[in-house]
Design a protein around this motif. Structure first.
Motif, short mmCIF file in Angstrom:
data_model
loop_
_atom_site.label_atom_id
_atom_site.label_comp_id
_atom_site.label_asym_id
_atom_site.label_seq_id
_atom_site.Cartn_x
_atom_site.Cartn_y
_atom_site.Cartn_z
N ARG A 180 3.62 0.05 10.76
CA ARG A 180 3.54 -1.35 10.34
C ARG A 180 2.43 -1.55 9.32
N GLY A 181 2.71 -2.36 8.28
CA GLY A 181 1.70 -2.74 7.30
C GLY A 181 1.14 -1.56 6.53
N ASP A 206 7.94 -1.60 9.94
CA ASP A 206 7.72 -3.05 9.84
C ASP A 206 6.76 -3.25 8.66
N LYS A 207 7.29 -3.69 7.53
CA LYS A 207 6.46 -3.79 6.33
C LYS A 207 5.53 -5.01 6.33
N SER A 208 5.61 -5.86 7.34
CA SER A 208 4.71 -7.01 7.46
C SER A 208 3.25 -6.54 7.44
N ASN A 213 8.08 -2.30 0.86
CA ASN A 213 7.92 -1.06 1.61
C ASN A 213 7.23 -0.05 0.69
N ILE A 214 5.92 0.11 0.86
CA ILE A 214 5.14 0.94 -0.05
C ILE A 214 5.43 2.43 0.10
N ALA A 215 6.09 2.82 1.19
CA ALA A 215 6.38 4.24 1.43
C ALA A 215 7.78 4.63 1.00
N LYS A 216 8.52 3.71 0.42
CA LYS A 216 9.93 3.95 0.11
C LYS A 216 10.14 5.18 -0.77
N GLY A 260 -0.37 1.89 12.59
CA GLY A 260 -0.59 0.46 12.42
C GLY A 260 -1.91 0.05 13.04
N ALA A 261 -2.10 -1.26 13.17
CA ALA A 261 -3.33 -1.79 13.76
C ALA A 261 -3.41 -1.47 15.25
N ASP A 262 -4.62 -1.61 15.79
CA ASP A 262 -4.84 -1.30 17.21
C ASP A 262 -3.96 -2.13 18.13
N ILE A 263 -3.64 -3.36 17.72
CA ILE A 263 -2.83 -4.21 18.59
C ILE A 263 -1.44 -3.62 18.80
#
Length: 329
Positions: A180-181, A206-208, A213-216, A260-263
């Motif tokens: 994600r992100g 999840d591109k949010s 999508n920077i990895a496309k 992604g983030a820790d959450i």
């Protein structure tokens, strides 16, 4: 309770012993901690104390700073910049592995350097790619960088991903990647490694909060299929993510990488606990704040039960253990 062997990402490398060993705070070696007896916490084939003794009880020379030429800059949505730059061949080789990151210099003061994960290291052409999310004062300066300019970087560093031993353990297996992100950037070296080890990979992106999508491009280069869906819904794991995880586990997946983030990592760990699947191996992004990268400044430290302090710019850990027993006050 998670039981694991204490591991230092730099132990046994050309950067060991480091400043921590010199100051009596080595993560591994009991004698470098001032004890009388040898009680090494995780033997890496090299005696850290002997290396310290041979070096005159001084730390080895640290990471070097390199001036690199920027080959290309791609800007998305005014809040993300992808920078490709030419690097020395050895540095490109050192930054191939999952968890690699560098510090990008934005000011004469080295403490203003920005830690950025490696998105791709092309060892054939010595081109390194990083993706920078524009968030604050330091990263804002990187918005103004252009092709054919110089960029000053310090590295290599390797502890950008927790659970590296679980990545290395995957051979001819089925794996699930949840990203994600900005986590899409450090996800790519992990995917590269898993493909090299002949694993079957299911990727959900999840591109949010980005629109792109920077990895496309890299995913297409690897001929890897992926799905774009929402993984977090109002701070909780989405229903789709739960279904994907459960279906993957039923299909024989026993390893999940969370980028992604820790959450996101925290919610996935809790969900695995809820469905009684503590046996699933995990890896995740290291989201601790970095400043010096050497365990000295304390920016990466976290305190745990029993007054234990862990330096996460150097200490390699299991994703579950970075949350268990962690003190938040």
């Amino acid at each position: 309770m998670i039981k694991e062997t204490v591991d230092c990402i730099d132990a046994g490398t050309e950067y060991c012993p480091c400043k921590l060993a010199e100051s009596g705070q080595c993560l591994i070696c009991s004698q470098c901690q001032g004890e009388c007896f040898c009680d090494c916490l995780n033997w890496k084939g090299v005696c850290i104390y002997q290396e310290l003794n041979n070096n005159g009880y001084k730390a080895k020379e640290g990471r070097k700073t390199y001036d690199c030429n920027v080959e290309n800059v791609i800007k998305y949505d005014d809040n993300i910049v992808i920078i490709k730059f030419k690097a020395p061949h050895k540095l490109a080789l050192d930054l191939v592995k999952p968890g690699s990151y560098i510090f990008i210099k934005t000011d004469e003061n080295k403490y203003f350097d920005v830690p950025i994960s490696i998105m791709n290291s092309d060892i054939d052409n010595d081109i390194i790619t990083v993706a920078v999310e524009i968030r604050g004062i330091k990263t804002t300066k990187l918005k103004n960088i252009n092709a054919n300019e110089n960029i000053s970087i310090r590295g290599p560093y390797w502890n950008g991903v927790f659970g590296l031993k679980n990545i290395l353990a995957q051979n001819n297996n089925k794996c699930l990647i949840l990203a994600r992100g900005i986590g899409l950037a450090p996800m790519m070296p992990v995917i590269r490694k898993l493909i090299y080890q002949n694993n079957e990979i299911n990727i959900v992106i999840d591109k949010s909060p980005f629109e792109t999508n920077i990895a496309k491009e890299l995913l297409n280069d690897y001929s890897t299929k992926y799905t774009e869906k929402i993984l977090l819904d109002k701070g909780n794991l989405s229903d789709y993510a739960k279904v994907v995880i459960k279906d993957a586990l039923n299909d024989g997946v026993n390893y999940i990488h969370v980028a992604g983030a820790d959450i996101l990592t925290y919610n996935i760990i809790n969900y695995l606990n809820d469905i009684d699947r503590n046996d699933v191996m995990l890896s995740c992004c290291n989201n601790f704040k970095m400043c010096c990268g050497e365990g000295i400044c304390g920016a990466c430290t976290a305190r745990f039960a029993g007054h234990k302090v862990r330096r996460f710019c150097k200490e390699q850990a299991d994703p579950r253990s970075i949350f268990e027993g962690r003190r938040f006050i």
